[in-house]
Design a protein around this motif. Structure first.
Motif, PDB file in Angstrom:
ATOM      1  N   ARG A  84      -7.044 -11.948  -2.272  1.00  0.00           N
ATOM      2  CA  ARG A  84      -6.254 -10.789  -2.716  1.00  0.00           C
ATOM      3  C   ARG A  84      -7.093  -9.573  -3.120  1.00  0.00           C
ATOM      4  NH1 ARG A  84      -1.983 -13.913  -6.680  1.00  0.00           N
ATOM      5  NH2 ARG A  84      -1.300 -15.451  -5.146  1.00  0.00           N
ATOM      6  N   TYR A  85      -8.352  -9.804  -3.491  1.00  0.00           N
ATOM      7  CA  TYR A  85      -9.203  -8.689  -3.947  1.00  0.00           C
ATOM      8  C   TYR A  85     -10.583  -8.814  -3.297  1.00  0.00           C
ATOM      9  CZ  TYR A  85      -5.566  -8.862  -7.556  1.00  0.00           C
ATOM     10  OH  TYR A  85      -4.361  -8.914  -8.213  1.00  0.00           O
ATOM     11  N   GLY A 216      -1.589  -5.483  -8.982  1.00  0.00           N
ATOM     12  CA  GLY A 216      -1.160  -6.023  -7.689  1.00  0.00           C
ATOM     13  C   GLY A 216      -2.319  -6.238  -6.729  1.00  0.00           C
ATOM     14  N   ALA A 218      -4.945  -6.353  -3.653  1.00  0.00           N
ATOM     15  CA  ALA A 218      -5.540  -5.271  -2.857  1.00  0.00           C
ATOM     16  C   ALA A 218      -6.228  -5.901  -1.651  1.00  0.00           C
ATOM     17  CB  ALA A 218      -6.540  -4.491  -3.715  1.00  0.00           C
ATOM     18  N   ARG A 220      -6.350  -5.083   1.443  1.00  0.00           N
ATOM     19  CA  ARG A 220      -7.067  -4.159   2.339  1.00  0.00           C
ATOM     20  C   ARG A 220      -8.082  -3.405   1.501  1.00  0.00           C
ATOM     21  NH1 ARG A 220      -3.434  -0.032   5.514  1.00  0.00           N
ATOM     22  NH2 ARG A 220      -5.220   0.879   6.573  1.00  0.00           N
ATOM     23  N   SER A 221      -9.188  -4.040   1.247  1.00  0.00           N
ATOM     24  CA  SER A 221     -10.189  -3.419   0.377  1.00  0.00           C
ATOM     25  C   SER A 221     -11.579  -3.903   0.778  1.00  0.00           C
ATOM     26  CB  SER A 221      -9.902  -3.769  -1.090  1.00  0.00           C
ATOM     27  OG  SER A 221     -10.024  -5.160  -1.316  1.00  0.00           O
ATOM     28  N   VAL A 242      -9.923   0.805  -1.727  1.00  0.00           N
ATOM     29  CA  VAL A 242      -8.685   0.016  -1.653  1.00  0.00           C
ATOM     30  C   VAL A 242      -7.665   0.882  -0.927  1.00  0.00           C
ATOM     31  CG1 VAL A 242      -6.791  -0.992  -2.990  1.00  0.00           C
ATOM     32  CG2 VAL A 242      -9.145  -1.165  -3.840  1.00  0.00           C
ATOM     33  N   VAL A 243      -7.095   0.346   0.157  1.00  0.00           N
ATOM     34  CA  VAL A 243      -6.072   1.106   0.892  1.00  0.00           C
ATOM     35  C   VAL A 243      -4.735   0.417   0.715  1.00  0.00           C
ATOM     36  CG1 VAL A 243      -5.300   1.858   3.168  1.00  0.00           C
ATOM     37  CG2 VAL A 243      -7.719   2.006   2.571  1.00  0.00           C
ATOM     38  N   GLU A 244      -3.756   1.186   0.255  1.00  0.00           N
ATOM     39  CA  GLU A 244      -2.390   0.685   0.095  1.00  0.00           C
ATOM     40  C   GLU A 244      -1.476   1.538   0.957  1.00  0.00           C
ATOM     41  OE1 GLU A 244      -1.796   0.474  -4.128  1.00  0.00           O
ATOM     42  OE2 GLU A 244      -2.719  -1.512  -4.100  1.00  0.00           O
ATOM     43  N   PRO A 245      -0.217   1.114   1.171  1.00  0.00           N
ATOM     44  CA  PRO A 245       0.627   1.872   2.098  1.00  0.00           C
ATOM     45  C   PRO A 245       0.667   3.365   1.777  1.00  0.00           C
ATOM     46  CG  PRO A 245       1.695  -0.182   1.507  1.00  0.00           C
ATOM     47  CD  PRO A 245       0.427  -0.116   0.706  1.00  0.00           C
ATOM     48  N   ASP A 247      -1.343   4.988  -0.638  1.00  0.00           N
ATOM     49  CA  ASP A 247      -2.396   5.381  -1.574  1.00  0.00           C
ATOM     50  C   ASP A 247      -3.756   4.865  -1.099  1.00  0.00           C
ATOM     51  OD1 ASP A 247      -3.056   6.668  -3.842  1.00  0.00           O
ATOM     52  OD2 ASP A 247      -2.531   5.055  -5.217  1.00  0.00           O
ATOM     53  N   ARG A 249      -7.587   4.276  -2.965  1.00  0.00           N
ATOM     54  CA  ARG A 249      -8.364   4.412  -4.207  1.00  0.00           C
ATOM     55  C   ARG A 249      -9.831   4.134  -3.885  1.00  0.00           C
ATOM     56  NH1 ARG A 249      -4.104   1.316  -6.009  1.00  0.00           N
ATOM     57  NH2 ARG A 249      -5.462  -0.455  -6.415  1.00  0.00           N
TER      58      ARG A 249
END
Ligand SMILES: Cc1cc2nc3c(=O)[nH]c(=O)nc-3n(C[C@H](O)[C@H](O)[C@H](O)COP(=O)(O)OP(=O)(O)OC[C@H]3O[C@@H](n4cnc5c(N)ncnc54)[C@H](O)[C@@H]3O)c2cc1C
Ligand code: SF4
Length: 316
Positions: A84-85, A216, A218, A220-221, A242-245, A247, A249
């Motif tokens: 997850r991370y 939550g 991450a 895709r990081s 970290v890429v989110e739909p 966002d 970071r």
């Protein structure tokens, strides 16, 4: 090394009381004991907090809660962390050596001190070690020092790879202090040097880190680190992304006195596709604030290139 008293904390409250009374916490000892041998740290009373029952990794409603006494190696290899991370697992594995990671704790890793060679040499002045004595690194050896957020009083960088990943994940630190428990977001735990470089963080005497909370997942990081040799070495520069739909970071390591959250780059990318043009624009926006020193201007194009490469890897 100066003589010191040693004890094991019976519980967190006893550790906090001892800390408020002037004792120094001991995690794995992989940084503190080195500094004691060098004479940089000279605690008279050490309280071992590595055996407190803060050694669990638990699922929470939103994410994970990681005890401060969890060893770096155990955290890096935990299946939920890897799944997850990945940015966190990769950052930990990019830091130190296998033996060190077996001993180093999460709490100690966050609070390790800068590797500025003047800070570690008690025969030299250093505002961080001895406030008001000066900063020889400004005009001296500063190839690995900061390009962002530094001050005339200190140009050192923060050394932890893990903290850079946690800044991009937006983790929160749980602290138990003499006034009770509180939480501190990781971009916010460490401070820029300003005119008080002796203070690395916003923590007060007696503040014990008890856990880190991750929000939550991450998945895709990624963590990318540039160092001077392939075996253990601190970051010349690193990027956690970290890429989110909706966002992106980003945090940078090896560039500042703190894990540097790349807010300008994030603002450029908000709501946009991760196209090569947008990524390059974001990198330029972030690095326009860089003020390199005489011998570390190479970090500006290096940061640009690593940032572009790291974000490109995460682009769909
Ligand atoms: C040769 C070498 C290479 C290294 N390379 C890297 C690298 O590439 N990347 C990297 O990130 N790190 C690197 N490290 C640093 C290593 O990661 C740190 O030494 C380690 O993480 C510190 O953890 P520790 O538990 O041993 O801390 P300690 O040395 O025990 O403590 C460090 C500080 O944290 C405080 N502390 C400890 N636990 C707590 C707590 N729960 N609450 C409040 N304060 C606490 C202590 O009082 C002390 O001030 C390297 C170290 C060495 C020796
Ligand atoms: S950069 Fe900071 S740690 Fe290094 S000599 Fe200057 S004041 Fe000390």
């Amino acid at each position: 090394m100066k003589a010191f008293a040693f004890e094991r904390a019976s519980d967190a409250a006893a550790a906090v009381a001892a800390g408020a009374d002037g004792a120094t916490f001991l995690g794995g000892g992989t940084n503190l004991v080195d500094l004691m041998k060098l004479g940089v740290a000279a605690p008279t009373r050490l309280v071992d907090v590595s055996r407190l029952p803060h050694d669990g990794i638990e699922e929470t409603a939103g994410g994970l809660r990681i005890g401060a006494a969890v060893r770096n190696a155990d955290l890096a290899s935990h299946p939920l962390v890897r799944e997850r991370y990945p940015v966190l697992s990769e950052a930990l594995l990019a830091g130190a050596s296998g033996q060190l990671r077996n001993l180093a704790t999460v709490g100690g890793n966050l609070l390790q001190r800068t590797r500025c060679s003047y800070f570690q040499d008690v025969t030299k002045p250093c505002n961080k070690r001895e406030p008001g004595s000066g900063c020889p690194a400004r005009d001296g050896e500063h190839r690995n020092h900061a390009i962002l957020g530094h001050s005339e009083h200190c140009v050192a960088t923060h050394p932890s790879d893990m903290a850079v990943a946690l800044a991009a994940i937006e983790a929160t630190v749980e602290v138990l202090g003499p006034a009770g428990p509180r939480t501190i977001p990781i971009p916010g735990l460490h401070r820029l040097p300003g005119d008080k470089p002796q203070h690395d963080t916003v923590l007060n005497p007696g503040d014990l880190i008890t856990a880190i909370e991750l929000g939550g997942p991450a998945p895709r990081s990624v963590y990318r680190k540039v160092r001077d040799r392939a075996s253990f070495a601190f970051a010349v520069l690193s990027v956690a992304a970290v890429v989110e739909p909706a966002d992106v970071r980003i945090a940078l390591g090896g560039v500042a006195h703190v894990p540097w959250r790349a807010e300008q780059a994030e603002a450029v990318l908000r709501g946009r596709e991760l196209s090569p043009e947008a990524i390059a624009e974001a990198a330029d926006a972030e690095l326009s604030a860089a003020i390199p020193l005489r011998d570390n201007a190479f970090k500006v194009p290096l940061a640009r290139n690593v940032l572009i490469r790291t974000l490109s890897e995460l682009a769909p």
